[in-house]
Design a protein around this motif. Structure first.
Motif, PDB file in Angstrom:
ATOM      1  N   VAL A  38       0.856  -1.182   0.000  1.00  0.00           N
ATOM      2  CA  VAL A  38       0.000   0.000   0.000  1.00  0.00           C
ATOM      3  C   VAL A  38       0.894   1.234   0.000  1.00  0.00           C
ATOM      4  O   VAL A  38       2.119   1.130   0.152  1.00  0.00           O
ATOM      5  N   SER A  39       0.299   2.406  -0.156  1.00  0.00           N
ATOM      6  CA  SER A  39       1.070   3.642  -0.061  1.00  0.00           C
ATOM      7  C   SER A  39       1.330   3.946   1.411  1.00  0.00           C
ATOM      8  O   SER A  39       0.834   3.244   2.304  1.00  0.00           O
ATOM      9  N   ARG A  40       2.057   5.007   1.686  1.00  0.00           N
ATOM     10  CA  ARG A  40       2.352   5.352   3.074  1.00  0.00           C
ATOM     11  C   ARG A  40       1.131   5.888   3.821  1.00  0.00           C
ATOM     12  O   ARG A  40       1.091   5.845   5.051  1.00  0.00           O
ATOM     13  N   VAL A  41       0.149   6.385   3.078  1.00  0.00           N
ATOM     14  CA  VAL A  41      -1.014   7.007   3.729  1.00  0.00           C
ATOM     15  C   VAL A  41      -1.777   6.028   4.616  1.00  0.00           C
ATOM     16  O   VAL A  41      -2.040   6.333   5.791  1.00  0.00           O
ATOM     17  N   PRO A  42      -2.161   4.843   4.134  1.00  0.00           N
ATOM     18  CA  PRO A  42      -2.861   3.885   5.017  1.00  0.00           C
ATOM     19  C   PRO A  42      -2.004   3.462   6.216  1.00  0.00           C
ATOM     20  O   PRO A  42      -2.527   3.268   7.318  1.00  0.00           O
ATOM     21  N   VAL A  43      -0.682   3.333   5.994  1.00  0.00           N
ATOM     22  CA  VAL A  43       0.218   2.961   7.086  1.00  0.00           C
ATOM     23  C   VAL A  43       0.240   4.066   8.132  1.00  0.00           C
ATOM     24  O   VAL A  43       0.162   3.797   9.337  1.00  0.00           O
ATOM     25  N   ARG A  44       0.319   5.301   7.667  1.00  0.00           N
ATOM     26  CA  ARG A  44       0.356   6.438   8.593  1.00  0.00           C
ATOM     27  C   ARG A  44      -0.923   6.501   9.425  1.00  0.00           C
ATOM     28  O   ARG A  44      -0.888   6.733  10.641  1.00  0.00           O
ATOM     29  N   GLU A  45      -2.061   6.282   8.783  1.00  0.00           N
ATOM     30  CA  GLU A  45      -3.342   6.305   9.499  1.00  0.00           C
ATOM     31  C   GLU A  45      -3.425   5.180  10.526  1.00  0.00           C
ATOM     32  O   GLU A  45      -3.909   5.373  11.649  1.00  0.00           O
ATOM     33  N   ALA A  46      -2.939   4.011  10.148  1.00  0.00           N
ATOM     34  CA  ALA A  46      -2.953   2.866  11.063  1.00  0.00           C
ATOM     35  C   ALA A  46      -2.065   3.136  12.272  1.00  0.00           C
ATOM     36  O   ALA A  46      -2.442   2.832  13.411  1.00  0.00           O
ATOM     37  N   LEU A  47      -0.890   3.720  12.045  1.00  0.00           N
ATOM     38  CA  LEU A  47       0.030   4.010  13.147  1.00  0.00           C
ATOM     39  C   LEU A  47      -0.543   5.068  14.088  1.00  0.00           C
ATOM     40  O   LEU A  47      -0.359   4.989  15.308  1.00  0.00           O
ATOM     41  N   ARG A  48      -1.256   6.042  13.540  1.00  0.00           N
ATOM     42  CA  ARG A  48      -1.889   7.062  14.385  1.00  0.00           C
ATOM     43  C   ARG A  48      -2.936   6.435  15.288  1.00  0.00           C
ATOM     44  O   ARG A  48      -3.051   6.785  16.467  1.00  0.00           O
ATOM     45  N   GLN A  49      -3.715   5.505  14.727  1.00  0.00           N
ATOM     46  CA  GLN A  49      -4.730   4.828  15.534  1.00  0.00           C
ATOM     47  C   GLN A  49      -4.092   3.970  16.612  1.00  0.00           C
ATOM     48  O   GLN A  49      -4.547   3.955  17.760  1.00  0.00           O
ATOM     49  N   LEU A  50      -3.021   3.268  16.261  1.00  0.00           N
ATOM     50  CA  LEU A  50      -2.321   2.446  17.250  1.00  0.00           C
ATOM     51  C   LEU A  50      -1.735   3.303  18.367  1.00  0.00           C
ATOM     52  O   LEU A  50      -1.715   2.895  19.529  1.00  0.00           O
ATOM     53  N   GLU A  51      -1.292   4.494  18.009  1.00  0.00           N
ATOM     54  CA  GLU A  51      -0.766   5.410  19.031  1.00  0.00           C
ATOM     55  C   GLU A  51      -1.886   5.842  19.977  1.00  0.00           C
ATOM     56  O   GLU A  51      -1.703   5.892  21.199  1.00  0.00           O
ATOM     57  N   SER A  52      -3.064   6.133  19.427  1.00  0.00           N
ATOM     58  CA  SER A  52      -4.188   6.553  20.266  1.00  0.00           C
ATOM     59  C   SER A  52      -4.638   5.431  21.196  1.00  0.00           C
ATOM     60  O   SER A  52      -5.178   5.676  22.271  1.00  0.00           O
ATOM     61  N   GLU A  53      -4.403   4.181  20.787  1.00  0.00           N
ATOM     62  CA  GLU A  53      -4.782   3.019  21.599  1.00  0.00           C
ATOM     63  C   GLU A  53      -3.684   2.627  22.582  1.00  0.00           C
ATOM     64  O   GLU A  53      -3.876   1.725  23.398  1.00  0.00           O
ATOM     65  N   GLY A  54      -2.521   3.272  22.476  1.00  0.00           N
ATOM     66  CA  GLY A  54      -1.435   2.993  23.407  1.00  0.00           C
ATOM     67  C   GLY A  54      -0.501   1.874  23.004  1.00  0.00           C
ATOM     68  O   GLY A  54       0.366   1.472  23.774  1.00  0.00           O
ATOM     69  N   PHE A  55      -0.650   1.369  21.773  1.00  0.00           N
ATOM     70  CA  PHE A  55       0.183   0.256  21.334  1.00  0.00           C
ATOM     71  C   PHE A  55       1.543   0.699  20.791  1.00  0.00           C
ATOM     72  O   PHE A  55       2.493  -0.079  20.788  1.00  0.00           O
ATOM     73  N   VAL A  56       1.631   1.922  20.282  1.00  0.00           N
ATOM     74  CA  VAL A  56       2.897   2.425  19.762  1.00  0.00           C
ATOM     75  C   VAL A  56       3.165   3.813  20.319  1.00  0.00           C
ATOM     76  O   VAL A  56       2.259   4.491  20.815  1.00  0.00           O
TER      77      VAL A  56
END
Length: 209
Positions: A38-56
């Motif tokens: 995939v492009s970096r955009v979906p990865v970036r969105e996924a990482l932001r969500q993981l950060e909000s959940e406390g996983f990263v």
């Protein structure tokens, strides 16, 4: 969140929870984009969500890394989750399992079968599905959303102890399901509290070894 971002999010979250991506692991956007095609955009969105959940954790100049598991945080999460799940079990029992009654019976039956067969890797998602079904059966959508999030967060700190919980876990699940299906809110709540307290005890013991 679009389907590509959701797919990357689900895969990374599962790998963090299972320990495949341990604390401190660097998560580079370009590497993940190539891996998931995939492009970096979906990865970036996924990482932001993981950060909000406390996983990263995202740090300036350091990038994104998998968060270190905190024993204290896991215990606090389990304590809060206990209160939510007791309420969910009580509400679900008031509705005798509602539309999820048949699914509850099925997941308990499958969980016991997989445990007896020694298919340990199949059990974590079945355990989470059992608890999600009860949350759904409560008929309270806000409660369902909260429990869903807590299940992922506590699983991150606890799924590695699954072998110790196989037999007792599905016995507990069967008892809770039976109380819900019989329309017994008080019994369902007590059994759910006892079940999650048992998990807390096992987790505390595991981190003190």
């Amino acid at each position: 969140m679009d389907s590509k971002s959701a797919s990357v999010l689900s895969a990374l979250r599962s790998e963090i929870i299972s320990g495949m991506l341990p604390g401190g692991t660097r998560l580079k956007e370009d590497v993940l984009a190539a891996r998931f095609e995939v492009s970096r955009v979906p990865v970036r969105e996924a990482l932001r969500q993981l950060e909000s959940e406390g996983f990263v954790v995202a740090e300036k100049y350091k990038g994104v890394t998998v968060a270190e598991r905190s024993t204290e945080v896991v215990i606090e999460l389990m304590q809060v989750r206990r209160g939510l799940e007791v309420l969910a079990a009580q509400l679900a029992a008031q509705r005798c399992g509602g539309e999820q009654a048949a699914e509850l019976r099925a997941v308990v039956r499958l969980g016991r079968s997989e445990g007896e067969a020694g298919h340990i890797s199949q059990l974590p998602p079945l355990i989470r599905e059992f608890h999600r079904l009860i949350a759904r059966a409560s008929g309270n959508s806000l409660l369902e959303t909260l429990i869903d999030r807590f299940l992922d967060q506590t699983a991150w700190g606890f799924e590695q102890e699954i072998e110790e919980r196989v037999e007792s876990s599905w016995n507990d699940h069967g008892a809770v399901a039976a109380a819900i299906l019989a329309g017994s809110p008080v019994q369902a709540g007590l059994l759910m509290e006892e079940h999650i307290l048992k998990d807390e005890t096992i987790y505390r013991r595991s981190v003190n070894r």
